[in-house]
Design a protein around this motif. Structure first.
Motif, PDB file in Angstrom:
ATOM      1  N   GLY A   1       0.811  -1.210   0.000  1.00  0.00           N
ATOM      2  CA  GLY A   1       0.000   0.000   0.000  1.00  0.00           C
ATOM      3  C   GLY A   1       0.843   1.259   0.000  1.00  0.00           C
ATOM      4  N   GLY A   2       1.853   1.298   0.865  1.00  0.00           N
ATOM      5  CA  GLY A   2       2.735   2.467   0.928  1.00  0.00           C
ATOM      6  C   GLY A   2       3.569   2.626  -0.321  1.00  0.00           C
ATOM      7  N   LEU A   3       4.062   1.521  -0.837  1.00  0.00           N
ATOM      8  CA  LEU A   3       4.907   1.538  -2.031  1.00  0.00           C
ATOM      9  C   LEU A   3       4.136   2.032  -3.243  1.00  0.00           C
ATOM     10  CD1 LEU A   3       7.740   0.757  -3.044  1.00  0.00           C
ATOM     11  CD2 LEU A   3       6.886  -1.561  -3.409  1.00  0.00           C
ATOM     12  N   ALA A   4       2.910   1.560  -3.405  1.00  0.00           N
ATOM     13  CA  ALA A   4       2.097   1.977  -4.554  1.00  0.00           C
ATOM     14  C   ALA A   4       1.833   3.475  -4.524  1.00  0.00           C
ATOM     15  CB  ALA A   4       0.776   1.198  -4.553  1.00  0.00           C
ATOM     16  N   TRP A   5       1.488   4.009  -3.348  1.00  0.00           N
ATOM     17  CA  TRP A   5       1.208   5.438  -3.247  1.00  0.00           C
ATOM     18  C   TRP A   5       2.470   6.262  -3.488  1.00  0.00           C
ATOM     19  CZ3 TRP A   5      -2.921   8.128  -3.819  1.00  0.00           C
ATOM     20  CH2 TRP A   5      -2.953   9.467  -3.424  1.00  0.00           C
ATOM     21  N   ASN A   6       3.603   5.803  -2.999  1.00  0.00           N
ATOM     22  CA  ASN A   6       4.873   6.490  -3.259  1.00  0.00           C
ATOM     23  C   ASN A   6       5.138   6.613  -4.753  1.00  0.00           C
ATOM     24  OD1 ASN A   6       5.796   7.200  -0.743  1.00  0.00           O
ATOM     25  ND2 ASN A   6       7.480   5.749  -0.694  1.00  0.00           N
ATOM     26  N   LEU A   7       4.943   5.520  -5.471  1.00  0.00           N
ATOM     27  CA  LEU A   7       5.242   5.515  -6.903  1.00  0.00           C
ATOM     28  C   LEU A   7       4.262   6.374  -7.699  1.00  0.00           C
ATOM     29  CD1 LEU A   7       6.168   1.741  -7.370  1.00  0.00           C
ATOM     30  CD2 LEU A   7       7.723   3.707  -7.442  1.00  0.00           C
ATOM     31  N   ILE A   8       2.988   6.319  -7.337  1.00  0.00           N
ATOM     32  CA  ILE A   8       1.982   7.129  -8.045  1.00  0.00           C
ATOM     33  C   ILE A   8       2.256   8.622  -7.861  1.00  0.00           C
ATOM     34  CG2 ILE A   8      -0.462   7.799  -8.066  1.00  0.00           C
ATOM     35  CD1 ILE A   8      -1.083   4.836  -7.368  1.00  0.00           C
ATOM     36  N   THR A   9       2.518   9.041  -6.623  1.00  0.00           N
ATOM     37  CA  THR A   9       2.767  10.463  -6.369  1.00  0.00           C
ATOM     38  C   THR A   9       4.101  10.914  -6.961  1.00  0.00           C
ATOM     39  OG1 THR A   9       3.556   9.846  -4.159  1.00  0.00           O
ATOM     40  CG2 THR A   9       1.300  10.669  -4.334  1.00  0.00           C
ATOM     41  N   TRP A  10       5.085  10.015  -6.985  1.00  0.00           N
ATOM     42  CA  TRP A  10       6.358  10.344  -7.647  1.00  0.00           C
ATOM     43  C   TRP A  10       6.114  10.586  -9.137  1.00  0.00           C
ATOM     44  CZ3 TRP A  10       8.236   6.840 -11.382  1.00  0.00           C
ATOM     45  CH2 TRP A  10       9.407   7.255 -12.023  1.00  0.00           C
ATOM     46  N   TYR A  11       5.330   9.727  -9.766  1.00  0.00           N
ATOM     47  CA  TYR A  11       5.055   9.850 -11.197  1.00  0.00           C
ATOM     48  C   TYR A  11       4.439  11.205 -11.526  1.00  0.00           C
ATOM     49  CZ  TYR A  11       2.925   8.946 -15.762  1.00  0.00           C
ATOM     50  OH  TYR A  11       2.548   9.024 -17.080  1.00  0.00           O
ATOM     51  N   TYR A  12       3.525  11.661 -10.683  1.00  0.00           N
ATOM     52  CA  TYR A  12       2.872  12.949 -10.908  1.00  0.00           C
ATOM     53  C   TYR A  12       3.634  14.123 -10.290  1.00  0.00           C
ATOM     54  CZ  TYR A  12      -1.133  10.610 -12.924  1.00  0.00           C
ATOM     55  OH  TYR A  12      -1.949   9.871 -13.750  1.00  0.00           O
TER      56      TYR A  12
ATOM     57  N   ALA B   1       7.232  -1.311 -12.782  1.00  0.00           N
ATOM     58  CA  ALA B   1       7.947  -1.274 -14.059  1.00  0.00           C
ATOM     59  C   ALA B   1       7.166  -0.482 -15.107  1.00  0.00           C
ATOM     60  CB  ALA B   1       8.196  -2.699 -14.554  1.00  0.00           C
ATOM     61  N   LEU B   2       5.851  -0.700 -15.174  1.00  0.00           N
ATOM     62  CA  LEU B   2       5.017   0.037 -16.139  1.00  0.00           C
ATOM     63  C   LEU B   2       5.015   1.532 -15.853  1.00  0.00           C
ATOM     64  CD1 LEU B   2       1.959  -2.400 -16.440  1.00  0.00           C
ATOM     65  CD2 LEU B   2       3.766  -1.990 -18.139  1.00  0.00           C
ATOM     66  N   LEU B   3       4.958   1.883 -14.562  1.00  0.00           N
ATOM     67  CA  LEU B   3       4.961   3.297 -14.186  1.00  0.00           C
ATOM     68  C   LEU B   3       6.301   3.942 -14.538  1.00  0.00           C
ATOM     69  CD1 LEU B   3       2.683   4.926 -12.935  1.00  0.00           C
ATOM     70  CD2 LEU B   3       3.769   4.658 -10.706  1.00  0.00           C
ATOM     71  N   TYR B   4       7.386   3.206 -14.322  1.00  0.00           N
ATOM     72  CA  TYR B   4       8.708   3.729 -14.680  1.00  0.00           C
ATOM     73  C   TYR B   4       8.813   3.961 -16.191  1.00  0.00           C
ATOM     74  CZ  TYR B   4      13.685   3.913 -15.617  1.00  0.00           C
ATOM     75  OH  TYR B   4      14.921   4.289 -16.090  1.00  0.00           O
ATOM     76  N   LEU B   5       8.349   2.994 -16.976  1.00  0.00           N
ATOM     77  CA  LEU B   5       8.412   3.145 -18.426  1.00  0.00           C
ATOM     78  C   LEU B   5       7.580   4.328 -18.897  1.00  0.00           C
ATOM     79  CD1 LEU B   5       8.194  -0.611 -19.531  1.00  0.00           C
ATOM     80  CD2 LEU B   5      10.207   0.884 -19.600  1.00  0.00           C
ATOM     81  N   ALA B   6       6.417   4.529 -18.283  1.00  0.00           N
ATOM     82  CA  ALA B   6       5.573   5.671 -18.638  1.00  0.00           C
ATOM     83  C   ALA B   6       6.265   6.990 -18.299  1.00  0.00           C
ATOM     84  CB  ALA B   6       4.238   5.575 -17.902  1.00  0.00           C
ATOM     85  N   SER B   7       7.008   7.001 -17.188  1.00  0.00           N
ATOM     86  CA  SER B   7       7.680   8.237 -16.762  1.00  0.00           C
ATOM     87  C   SER B   7       8.791   8.648 -17.710  1.00  0.00           C
ATOM     88  CB  SER B   7       8.252   8.068 -15.351  1.00  0.00           C
ATOM     89  OG  SER B   7       9.427   7.254 -15.355  1.00  0.00           O
ATOM     90  N   ARG B   8       9.344   7.685 -18.443  1.00  0.00           N
ATOM     91  CA  ARG B   8      10.446   8.000 -19.363  1.00  0.00           C
ATOM     92  C   ARG B   8       9.983   8.837 -20.548  1.00  0.00           C
ATOM     93  NH1 ARG B   8      14.226   8.710 -16.789  1.00  0.00           N
ATOM     94  NH2 ARG B   8      12.502   8.975 -15.332  1.00  0.00           N
ATOM     95  N   LYS B   9       8.681   8.856 -20.803  1.00  0.00           N
ATOM     96  CA  LYS B   9       8.173   9.638 -21.931  1.00  0.00           C
ATOM     97  C   LYS B   9       8.311  11.139 -21.675  1.00  0.00           C
ATOM     98  CE  LYS B   9       4.797   6.085 -23.220  1.00  0.00           C
ATOM     99  NZ  LYS B   9       3.359   5.757 -23.364  1.00  0.00           N
TER     100      LYS B   9
END
Length: 382
Positions: A88-99, A349-357
């Motif tokens: 739960g914590g990891l998912a929220w960290n990654l989502i907010t980092w992406y945005y 991994a999918l979120l990281y790949l999306a962030s590279r755009k």
């Protein structure tokens, strides 16, 4: 290798992964203003922050004790619950980092654990008084205190140096920012690395590896300190950009005042064992630095977006933690945890790949701020 040992290993790996994301997500707390003002070059800033985060992790264990015993009943915790809380914590960290949103890793972790615990053992296993006194009340008071301290500090800095030549003042505060940013990094290490220490300790207690009152093993301290330092060195450039350029245009006196205010509030909270959100403190300090300088502009739309993220962090992470626990429990045993772990890896991994755009890096982190800072608008793609 028995199932319990497999579960424990997966939990420890997940916990250290969370610690790693905590590092790159929260690098902005210490270094965003120093990078924005040019006091430190971006890569030098994250390297310095990484070293001091590592050192800070060894200075206190009070926050680790609060996480391990003060939020949920450790007697009702299983390895699956701990794992689900981390997801739960990891998912929220990654989502907010992406945005590019500077949100609280602390509250994401606590929310995840509380959500998983609620589904597993019911509301009786959550220490409501501890949650209120150690998490919710500090979450409200900390940013307010940081705004107040930074506003007054910034005002005084400009008043006291109004007779100093602009060039001299800028150079002097750039040097001062190196010290104040370093202090924030050290303070961050004393608070944030301990959250992972507390979670791993909770897992070891749940597994019967250590007793409830055994304290945090030294190897846990070393691993947690190393993970958060490594994450810090990677540099969460998306969040650094938002905090350093999105809220207000920072000058060196403002940066110095903001960093000093942040360090004061964080170290005070660590002394009392509160798992404080360093993100909220540092964001409050940047807002205060903008308010404290006459005619400075604070982008309230950006601040409002952050505020909304803060409000939903606990429930959102709790929801993900509950879903992760439900899925793992439904499948059952070590297999359930491994399936959920694999799903989390794929999501990351999918979120990281999306962030590279629309990548943000050391080369474009200080580009002129345009729009809301979302991935479609922030930085320069590389």
């Amino acid at each position: 290798m028995n199932g319990d040992l497999v579960l424990l290993i997966v939990v420890v790996i997940t916990a250290l992964s969370f610690d790693f994301t905590n590092g790159f997500h929260d690098t902005a707390n210490a270094m965003a203003t120093s990078i924005a003002t040019g006091a430190l070059k971006p890569k030098v800033a994250v390297a310095l922050s990484a070293v001091l985060n590592f050192v800070g992790a060894f200075l206190s264990l009070k926050v680790a004790a609060t996480i391990a015993n003060g939020i949920v009943d450790s007697g009702a915790i299983t390895l699956t619950v701990v794992f689900a809380g981390l997801v739960g914590g990891l998912a929220w960290n990654l989502i907010t980092w992406y945005y590019g949103i500077p949100s609280s890793s602390s509250h994401a972790l606590i929310g995840g654990v509380v959500g998983a615990t609620l589904l597993a053992s019911g509301i009786k296993a959550v220490k409501g008084e501890g949650l209120m006194s150690h998490v919710i009340i500090p979450a409200v008071l900390a940013p307010v205190a940081a705004i107040a301290v930074a506003t007054v500090g910034t005002f005084l800095v400009y008043v006291l140096t109004r007779q100093v030549a602009e060039k001299t003042r800028t150079k002097g505060f750039k040097i001062g920012q190196i010290g104040s940013a370093s202090l924030v990094s050290l303070a961050h290490g004393t608070n944030d690395a301990q959250k992972t220490m507390g979670i791993i300790t909770l897992a070891l207690i749940a597994n019967g590896t250590i007793t409830q009152h055994a304290g945090t093993p030294f190897w846990v301290v070393v691993c947690s300190a190393t993970a958060i330092a490594a994450g810090t060195y990677i540099g969460g450039w998306r969040v650094i950009r938002t905090l350093g350029k999105g809220l207000t245009e920072i000058e060196t006196p403002q940066g110095f005042a903001a960093e000093t205010s942040s360090a004061t509030v964080i170290l005070t909270s660590t002394h009392f064992g509160f798992p404080l959100s360093t993100t909220q403190v540092c964001t409050g300090s940047v807002i205060g630095a903008g308010l404290g300088k006459r005619l400075a502009q604070v982008r309230w739309s950006v601040a409002a977006r952050m505020g909304l993220a803060w409000l939903i962090t606990l429930p959102a992470a709790a929801l993900v933690g509950a879903v992760a626990f439900g899925a793992a429990h439904l499948i059952g045993g070590a297999l359930g945890v491994i399936v959920v772990f694999t799903a989390a890896v794929v999501f990351a991994a999918l979120l990281y790949l999306a962030s590279r755009k629309t990548a943000v890096n050391a080369g474009n982190v200080n580009d002129e701020w345009v729009g809301s800072g979302t991935p479609t608008q922030v930085g320069t793609p590389v």
